[in-house]
Scaffold this motif. Structure first.
Motif, PDB file in Angstrom:
ATOM      1  N   TRP A  62       0.814  -1.192  -0.260  1.00 18.26           N
ATOM      2  CA  TRP A  62      -0.055  -0.158  -0.114  1.00 18.26           C
ATOM      3  C   TRP A  62       0.705   1.337  -0.033  1.00 18.26           C
ATOM      4  N   LYS A  63       1.985   1.162   0.581  1.00 19.41           N
ATOM      5  CA  LYS A  63       2.879   2.441   0.579  1.00 19.41           C
ATOM      6  C   LYS A  63       3.295   2.780  -0.713  1.00 19.41           C
ATOM      7  N   GLU A  64       3.702   1.655  -1.575  1.00 24.43           N
ATOM      8  CA  GLU A  64       3.966   1.848  -2.988  1.00 24.43           C
ATOM      9  C   GLU A  64       2.714   2.216  -3.801  1.00 24.43           C
ATOM     10  N   THR A  65       1.675   1.953  -3.364  1.00 28.13           N
ATOM     11  CA  THR A  65       0.445   2.208  -4.150  1.00 28.13           C
ATOM     12  C   THR A  65      -0.119   3.731  -3.768  1.00 28.13           C
ATOM     13  N   GLY A  66       0.373   4.246  -2.534  1.00 23.20           N
ATOM     14  CA  GLY A  66       0.393   5.693  -2.130  1.00 23.20           C
ATOM     15  C   GLY A  66      -0.407   6.034  -0.933  1.00 23.20           C
ATOM     16  N   LYS A  67      -0.224   4.904  -0.087  1.00 26.37           N
ATOM     17  CA  LYS A  67      -1.022   5.045   1.159  1.00 26.37           C
ATOM     18  C   LYS A  67       0.130   4.609   2.391  1.00 26.37           C
ATOM     19  N   SER A  68       0.261   5.565   3.312  1.00 29.32           N
ATOM     20  CA  SER A  68       1.090   5.474   4.307  1.00 29.32           C
ATOM     21  C   SER A  68       0.476   4.490   5.319  1.00 29.32           C
ATOM     22  N   TYR A  69       1.617   3.893   6.197  1.00 29.01           N
ATOM     23  CA  TYR A  69       1.131   3.046   7.328  1.00 29.01           C
ATOM     24  C   TYR A  69       0.083   3.735   8.275  1.00 29.01           C
ATOM     25  N   ALA A  70       0.123   4.829   8.458  1.00 26.07           N
ATOM     26  CA  ALA A  70      -0.686   5.561   9.596  1.00 26.07           C
ATOM     27  C   ALA A  70      -2.104   5.814   8.739  1.00 26.07           C
ATOM     28  N   GLU A  71      -1.940   6.072   7.544  1.00 26.38           N
ATOM     29  CA  GLU A  71      -3.301   6.159   6.588  1.00 26.38           C
ATOM     30  C   GLU A  71      -3.860   4.892   6.570  1.00 26.38           C
ATOM     31  N   LEU A  72      -3.159   3.819   6.447  1.00 26.95           N
ATOM     32  CA  LEU A  72      -3.668   2.386   6.315  1.00 26.95           C
ATOM     33  C   LEU A  72      -4.463   2.109   7.549  1.00 26.95           C
ATOM     34  N   LEU A  73      -3.820   2.329   8.779  1.00 31.00           N
ATOM     35  CA  LEU A  73      -4.446   2.060  10.191  1.00 31.00           C
ATOM     36  C   LEU A  73      -5.734   3.011  10.163  1.00 31.00           C
ATOM     37  N   ASP A  74      -5.650   4.297   9.812  1.00 31.62           N
ATOM     38  CA  ASP A  74      -6.853   5.082   9.788  1.00 31.62           C
ATOM     39  C   ASP A  74      -8.086   4.384   9.003  1.00 31.62           C
ATOM     40  N   ASP A  75      -7.754   3.919   7.666  1.00 38.21           N
ATOM     41  CA  ASP A  75      -8.683   3.441   6.905  1.00 38.21           C
ATOM     42  C   ASP A  75      -9.194   2.179   7.365  1.00 38.21           C
ATOM     43  N   LEU A  76      -8.506   1.284   8.062  1.00 36.11           N
ATOM     44  CA  LEU A  76      -8.901  -0.048   8.485  1.00 36.11           C
ATOM     45  C   LEU A  76     -10.009   0.230   9.751  1.00 36.11           C
ATOM     46  N   ILE A  77      -9.639   1.196  10.565  1.00 36.20           N
ATOM     47  CA  ILE A  77     -10.342   1.453  11.859  1.00 36.20           C
ATOM     48  C   ILE A  77     -11.895   2.320  11.162  1.00 36.20           C
ATOM     49  N   ALA A  78     -11.687   3.055  10.156  1.00 31.40           N
ATOM     50  CA  ALA A  78     -13.093   3.662   9.712  1.00 31.40           C
ATOM     51  C   ALA A  78     -13.767   2.578   8.866  1.00 31.40           C
ATOM     52  N   LEU A  79     -13.170   1.751   8.365  1.00 28.08           N
ATOM     53  CA  LEU A  79     -13.942   0.343   7.755  1.00 28.08           C
ATOM     54  C   LEU A  79     -14.634  -0.507   8.613  1.00 28.08           C
ATOM     55  N   ALA A  80     -14.080  -0.891   9.831  1.00 25.67           N
ATOM     56  CA  ALA A  80     -14.727  -1.604  11.066  1.00 25.67           C
ATOM     57  C   ALA A  80     -15.852  -0.707  11.344  1.00 25.67           C
ATOM     58  N   LEU A  81     -15.797   0.318  11.627  1.00 30.86           N
ATOM     59  CA  LEU A  81     -16.966   1.221  12.081  1.00 30.86           C
ATOM     60  C   LEU A  81     -18.097   1.374  11.395  1.00 30.86           C
ATOM     61  N   GLN A  82     -17.596   1.545   9.945  1.00 37.12           N
ATOM     62  CA  GLN A  82     -18.614   1.552   8.898  1.00 37.12           C
ATOM     63  C   GLN A  82     -19.342   0.087   8.856  1.00 37.12           C
ATOM     64  N   ARG A  83     -18.641  -1.057   8.761  1.00 38.66           N
ATOM     65  CA  ARG A  83     -19.180  -2.310   8.631  1.00 38.66           C
ATOM     66  C   ARG A  83     -20.092  -2.549   9.931  1.00 38.66           C
ATOM     67  N   HIS A  84     -19.687  -2.086  11.055  1.00 36.30           N
ATOM     68  CA  HIS A  84     -20.410  -2.270  12.213  1.00 36.30           C
ATOM     69  C   HIS A  84     -21.686  -1.631  12.141  1.00 36.30           C
TER      70      HIS A  84
END
Length: 389
Positions: free
Chosen positions: A354-376
């Protein structure tokens, strides 16, 4: 007013991948934005004992002790952890409603009495009792948002036999394989040996059906090695799968999302060993990653498309890494497996893709948490009872 998102970080676990989980947890704690999140650690020992620590608000003192081969007591002390509850008590605690929303209770390590309600759980558990749907089932019962795949996707993704059957139904290309349980093997060993030798041949790979990080995997070049490899695999699971050997490059894709997932660039693993086993992955440090992989653009797009299809086939959510074989002689693509909770240090393949695709490690964590809350939130729209008037 504290508007930070409270995250329960669960790591360790009763798994052959316990140490991998420790590395992942340490990496997440070191990278997550403490201005946005409160971290409450939950450590599960190899014996299944739960321990909890006080809220982490900054860099963890002595966190460097969480390394391979270090003493488990030192690992626990790094987070000021103390005994919390047993697995049975966990279900009762997690299912207890609070203000109409069930949450898990985090114990303050200093007083042992205060309670913090969690907004979302990050289960950084790999392998058995963590990536197989068990912890996901606990969190579902407690109605707690959590990062990653649900019960079905987790269990299917962990069981290589069921995974391959789902992939076959989806029409995804796979190598030849055979499988059997311990009972079947003991009852008719001669039949399965014949099946393997005729349908697959040598060399072949022997794997426990339910495990990851290449634990218990062997390459067999003849019948004697096959017999030994099967016995090794049975040490880790009651079900064994045998696969054909393909002269191929190993390529991987990271998938992120829920119902509309996205695929990263394709990366390639160049193993330091004969195949990408546990030692090559985590111990000798000699394996290399090529990101992006040096493959034709049209082949890369095919692999990315297949990765998304595999993710949707198992009803994935949050994150997954999908692994493929790219046969050297003709660039034929074969799907190997889907990993619903891949290694997640900054140096692991998933975040690097994902870093090579344009998303940093911290941004990835933000996205994953947002996706979890969205799914819930989406699941809260469902009705779980039916009243007869």
């Amino acid at each position: 007013m504290n508007d930070k998102i409270r995250i329960g970080l669960i790591y360790g676990g009763r798994s052959g991948e316990h140490e991998v989980s420790l590395q992942t947890a340490l990496a997440v704690i070191g990278a997550i934005d403490m201005n946005k999140y409160e971290i409450h650690p939950f450590y599960i020992t190899k014996q299944g004992e739960w321990r909890a620590g006080s809220q982490l608000t900054g860099p963890v003192k002595h966190a460097g002790e969480l390394t391979f081969g270090s003493d488990e007591t030192s690992q626990a002390a790094a987070f000021a952890l103390k005994p919390f509850f047993s697995s049975a008590q966990a279900v009762q605690e997690a299912a207890a409603p609070a203000n109409s929303q069930a949450n898990i209770a985090a114990v303050d390590a200093a007083s042992g009495a205060s309670e913090a309600r969690l907004d979302v759980v990050l289960p950084l558990l790999h392998g058995t009792f963590g990536e197989d749907g068990t912890i996901q089932g606990l969190l579902e019962m407690a109605n707690i948002p959590y990062v990653g795949a649900g019960v079905l996707a987790s269990s299917v993704g962990m069981d290589k036999v069921m995974m391959k059957k789902v992939f076959a139904q989806e029409g995804l290309p796979q190598c030849v394989f055979r499988h059997f349980t311990r009972t079947q093997w003991e009852k008719d060993q001669a039949f399965f040996l014949m099946e393997i030798e005729i349908a697959i041949g040598f060399p072949c790979f022997v794997k426990p059906a339910n495990l990851g990080s290449s634990v218990g995997i062997s390459k067999a070049a003849n019948r004697d090695e096959l017999l030994k490899a099967i016995q090794v695999a049975f040490q880790y699971d009651r079900k064994v799968i045998v696969e054909e050997n393909i002269n191929a490059r190993e390529v991987e894709v990271a998938v992120l999302g829920n119902d509309d997932p996205q695929a990263s660039v394709v990366g390639e693993i160049v193993s330091s060993n004969e195949f990408y086993d546990y030692k090559a992955k985590y111990v000798d440090g000699k394996s290399s990653m090529m990101i992006p992989a040096d493959i034709p653009a049209e082949i890369s797009e095919q692999i990315r498309e297949l990765a998304v299809r595999a993710f949707l086939a198992v009803d994935g959510s949050g994150l997954s890494r999908v692994d493929f074989f790219l046969r050297k002689e003709d660039n034929q693509i074969f799907i190997n497996e889907i990993n619903t909770m891949p290694g997640f240090t900054p140096y692991s393949m998933y975040p690097l893709l994902w870093k090579e695709t344009g998303k940093s490690y911290a941004e990835l964590l933000d996205d994953l948490i947002a996706l979890a809350l969205q799914r819930h939130a989406d699941k809260q729209r469902l009705q779980y009872s039916f009243d007869i008037e």
